[in-house]
Design an enzyme around this catalytic site. Structure first.
Site, PDB file in Angstrom:
ATOM      1  N   HIS A 146       3.843  -2.189   2.976  1.00  0.00           N
ATOM      2  CA  HIS A 146       4.102  -0.720   2.349  1.00  0.00           C
ATOM      3  C   HIS A 146       5.548  -0.629   1.726  1.00  0.00           C
ATOM      4  CE1 HIS A 146       0.891  -0.279   5.808  1.00  0.00           C
ATOM      5  NE2 HIS A 146       0.334   0.217   4.953  1.00  0.00           N
ATOM      6  N   ASP A 186       0.717  -0.797   0.033  1.00  0.00           N
ATOM      7  CA  ASP A 186      -0.176   0.279  -0.126  1.00  0.00           C
ATOM      8  C   ASP A 186       1.016   1.423   0.322  1.00  0.00           C
ATOM      9  OD1 ASP A 186      -2.333  -1.553  -0.008  1.00  0.00           O
ATOM     10  OD2 ASP A 186      -2.983  -0.822   2.264  1.00  0.00           O
TER      11      ASP A 186
HETATM   12 ZN   LIG Z   1      -3.037   3.317   2.965  1.00  0.00          ZN
END
Ligand SMILES: [Zn+2]
Length: 240
Positions: free
Chosen positions: A203, A58
């Site tokens: 991430h 993400d």
């Molecule tokens: Zn996010």
């Protein structure tokens, strides 16, 4: 009103008031737990005994971190990148590379604002359209995979999503890689909880995800896990 009805009526009224409060509490509280499916269903985990998992990243693209993540994944595993629309500008080549190297690209809002969950449904919808357009302009593909910012699904988001036919994607294994720089701790959290059918959330916006990914890929290889795409895991179409 006689004594009997006075004694009976206050109880149901109080009961309904409590019920409303319980509902409101659950509505707010469970918004933060995407796996609860309280407001709407999201794909979080596949029920399977097969040792397959999906990898997701993400908050990219990041000009430094994302290309390194792509280098590590090359020839080893395919992932899904939930991109923030506003970060795509200037990083078009990275999006192009994700697509050519057979990774999937999903929508993760345009701004990823801290206040996103308080935005009106119309404002949210505009963000989805903006990000879809950015991705389409580079890849010629319109994403069907959407992950809510912060993994929060509230009634406003639910309303906004009605106009789209996205597959809403959650996660089942989140090692909180943005909360600590301690790669050993992140990896431990990831491995201890790892189960067949997991959707792993990392991430590509934080540098610690690089060593974590390298070590994690080694772990899954040694332990007989296979990385499959989200589309394969849930048998869904990634693009319209
Ligand atoms: Zn996010």
């Amino acid at each position: 009103m006689n004594m009997i009805s006075l004694a009976i009526h206050p109880i149901p009224v109080l009961f309904y008031i409590i019920l409303v409060f319980v509902y409101l509490f659950l509505s707010v509280f469970l918004s933060f737990f995407i796996r609860s499916g309280f407001h709407m269903r999201a794909y979080c985990k596949k029920e399977t005994k097969e040792k397959i998992i999906a990898l997701t990243f993400d908050d990219g693209p990041d000009p430094e971190i994302t290309p390194t993540i792509l280098d590590i994944l090359k020839g080893k595993a395919n992932a899904t990148f939930f991109c923030i629309g506003s970060r795509i500008e200037g990083n078009e080549q990275i999006i192009k590379r994700m697509d050519t190297e057979s990774h999937l690209i999903g929508n993760h809002s345009y701004s990823h604002s801290n206040w996103f969950d308080l935005f009106s449904s119309t404002r949210m919808k505009n963000e989805f359209i903006q990000t879809d357009q950015k991705i389409f302009a580079i890849t010629g593909k319109k994403p069907l995979l959407f992950r809510p910012p912060y993994g929060v699904i509230n009634p406003l988001l639910k309303k906004a999503l009605r106009s789209f036919n996205y597959h809403v994607i959650g996660f089942s294994n989140r090692p909180w890689d943005t909360m600590t720089k301690n790669k050993g701790r992140i990896l431990d959290r990831l491995i201890i909880k790892l189960k067949p059918g997991d959707v792993v959330l990392l991430h590509d916006s934080v540098p610690q995800s690089i060593p974590v990914l390298e070590r994690f890929l080694r772990f899954i290889e040694e332990n007989g896990f296979t990385v499959v795409s989200l589309a394969e895991l849930f048998e869904i179409q990634p693009y319209a």
